[in-house]
Design a protein around this motif. Sequence first.
Motif, PDB file in Angstrom:
ATOM      1  N   LYS A   1      32.081  45.258  38.338  1.00  0.00           N
ATOM      2  CA  LYS A   1      32.840  46.471  38.667  1.00  0.00           C
ATOM      3  C   LYS A   1      33.682  46.408  39.925  1.00  0.00           C
ATOM      4  N   ILE A   2      33.199  45.700  40.949  1.00  0.00           N
ATOM      5  CA  ILE A   2      33.924  45.725  42.230  1.00  0.00           C
ATOM      6  C   ILE A   2      34.184  44.308  42.741  1.00  0.00           C
ATOM      7  N   ALA A   3      35.078  44.237  43.713  1.00  0.00           N
ATOM      8  CA  ALA A   3      35.427  42.941  44.297  1.00  0.00           C
ATOM      9  C   ALA A   3      34.163  42.195  44.725  1.00  0.00           C
ATOM     10  N   ASN A   4      34.134  40.903  44.438  1.00  0.00           N
ATOM     11  CA  ASN A   4      32.964  40.068  44.711  1.00  0.00           C
ATOM     12  C   ASN A   4      32.444  40.153  46.141  1.00  0.00           C
ATOM     13  N   PHE A   5      33.377  40.197  47.118  1.00  0.00           N
ATOM     14  CA  PHE A   5      32.915  40.153  48.507  1.00  0.00           C
ATOM     15  C   PHE A   5      32.170  41.428  48.902  1.00  0.00           C
ATOM     16  N   LYS A   6      32.318  42.510  48.094  1.00  0.00           N
ATOM     17  CA  LYS A   6      31.609  43.758  48.407  1.00  0.00           C
ATOM     18  C   LYS A   6      30.201  43.779  47.812  1.00  0.00           C
ATOM     19  N   VAL A   7      29.939  42.857  46.873  1.00  0.00           N
ATOM     20  CA  VAL A   7      28.655  42.866  46.164  1.00  0.00           C
ATOM     21  C   VAL A   7      27.537  42.429  47.111  1.00  0.00           C
ATOM     22  N   PRO A   8      26.434  43.217  47.186  1.00  0.00           N
ATOM     23  CA  PRO A   8      25.350  42.845  48.104  1.00  0.00           C
ATOM     24  C   PRO A   8      24.827  41.443  47.814  1.00  0.00           C
TER      25      PRO A   8
END
Length: 506
Positions: free
Chosen positions: A470-477
Amino acid sequence: MNANLYALFESRFPQDLSACCIETQEGLYYSWSDVKRATAKMAKLLASLDLPDGARIAVQVEKSPEALILYLATLQAGYVYLPLNTAYREAEIEYFVGNAEPSVVVCAPGNFGWVSKIAFKAGTAHVFTLGEQRDGSLLERASRMPDSFKTVARKPDDLAAILYTSGTTGRSKGAMLTHRNLASNAEVLHDYWRWQKGDVLLHALPLFHVHGLFVASHGALLNGSKMIFLPKFDGSEVMRQLKRATVFMGVPTYYVRLLAEAGLNAAACANMRLFVSGSAPLLTETFNEFAKRSGHTILERYGMSETTMLVSNPYAGPRVGGTVGLPLPGVSVRVVKNASGNPHASCAVNEIGDIQVKGPNVFKGYWRMPEKTAEEFTDDGYFKTGDVGKFDDKSYLSIVGRSKDLIISGGYNVYPKEIESFIDEIDGVVESAVIGVPHPDFGEAVTAVVVTKPQAKIAEADVIALLKSKIANFKVPKRVHFLADLPRNTMGKVQKNVLREQFKDD
Ligand code: MCA
Ligand code: AMP
């Protein structure tokens, strides 16, 4: 006089237009004349589309000389450039395109299907593609245009770019930057960092944020200096190119990674004049270790998307590790007491408070958010940075924290609220808290703490996989921890400091 930023750049192009402006990693050579002609062709194409005044040109493409040329062409044609991180996924692009209502969207050829669907739905009239290998419909169309173009007249306060910065409430805000904002900052930095004849910029940063697009490129453009363009940061490639460059700019992660290169020593950096760091705090140990290994003292500076650069360590005076230096000429920076009744009461030397700024570089406001804009300025016209710091007795500023709930991971900003809202939507999740914990490579890493319903069977890998879709990879915990309850204070507010302490080593 035409205040168009492109006109300023053009006035500083070297006399010999056959000199090299951009060299790529594969050895392609773009002369100043090539760049000028390609910019004119693209500007002409944009002008031929009969776009409304102030039209936004939204761009999500991989780094290439043509991507920089597209930025220059947008300026030359008098439109507003809107760069987007290539990591953004559909939900993110849908929001930006819906909010900015660009007249033109340029995307990677492989993304045309989903991007064009979003763009046309939002009323965008034209969607072009631009690939990394001089391919795509934008160049095809531009190739048929004449190669000279009269730079469109712009006033200092006209918009040149909109940069989205995530909001504390989870909604991204578009920072509106004018030709004056960008030109004033570019000129100040050009002088302050003593750009000189013969300088060569090793450009390893992405082109969709202030650091790579403005701070780095503008310096070289104003100086008529060659840029060695790397498609992305790669430690061994940087090491290989250092001998041919004099200026390098990066986020702290770049320096941490360069320190991991066995070949980093004074001989490898003998040709270098200046290493600049910014976008995130540079650890004093990285600063010291880099000086020991390379013989160079990194120059740390501080800025924001809303303001471009604000404060910088001096070129010739002492560069002090752990500080971001002195306010740049023309920029007024104050640290005010955050708890006092008088919001303008300045802090004493070494007293910690809120950092506020004013100057020709400070943006015009948030796109279509007048209330939010008003909230972020004081009644005497200072912009509230959301950063917390202190001045020492030599007027050097140190940033000691942030009043905004923000994580900076490898130089990219992540707003916990946005990630929490995605996690909270997962079936079986009661609530979540997203925090930043120390990370040896990224400075801070995104970590999530999740409370689930008693019967819910959700594993760490499920949350990560779902977010990645769903979201940009760098934001993924990088990690997800589960707790029965989140710690709260007496006011019911989640105590993120307690969570940061609890999970700092996991
Ligand atoms: C990539 N990954 C990250 C980051 N970058 N995770 C956390 N934080 C990051 N910054 C993840 C990817 O999602 C992927 O995860 C894995 O790491 C490897 O991806 P890859 O693309 O190979 O990573 P990389 O090429 O090594 O990228 C790391 C990087 C890059 C080189 C540090 O993030 C970068 O260039 N950062 C600079 C950002 C920047 O320009 N900031 C300036 C903002 P998985 O394996 O799970 O898929 S301008 C600004 O802040 C202001 C105004 C200022 O003052 O300058
Ligand atoms: P952005 O949203 O990309 O504009 O990020 C701006 C934020 O990055 C600032 O408000 C600071 O919190 C942070 N920042 C930029 N440069 C530095 C630095 N040298 N040291 C610490 N934080 C920095």
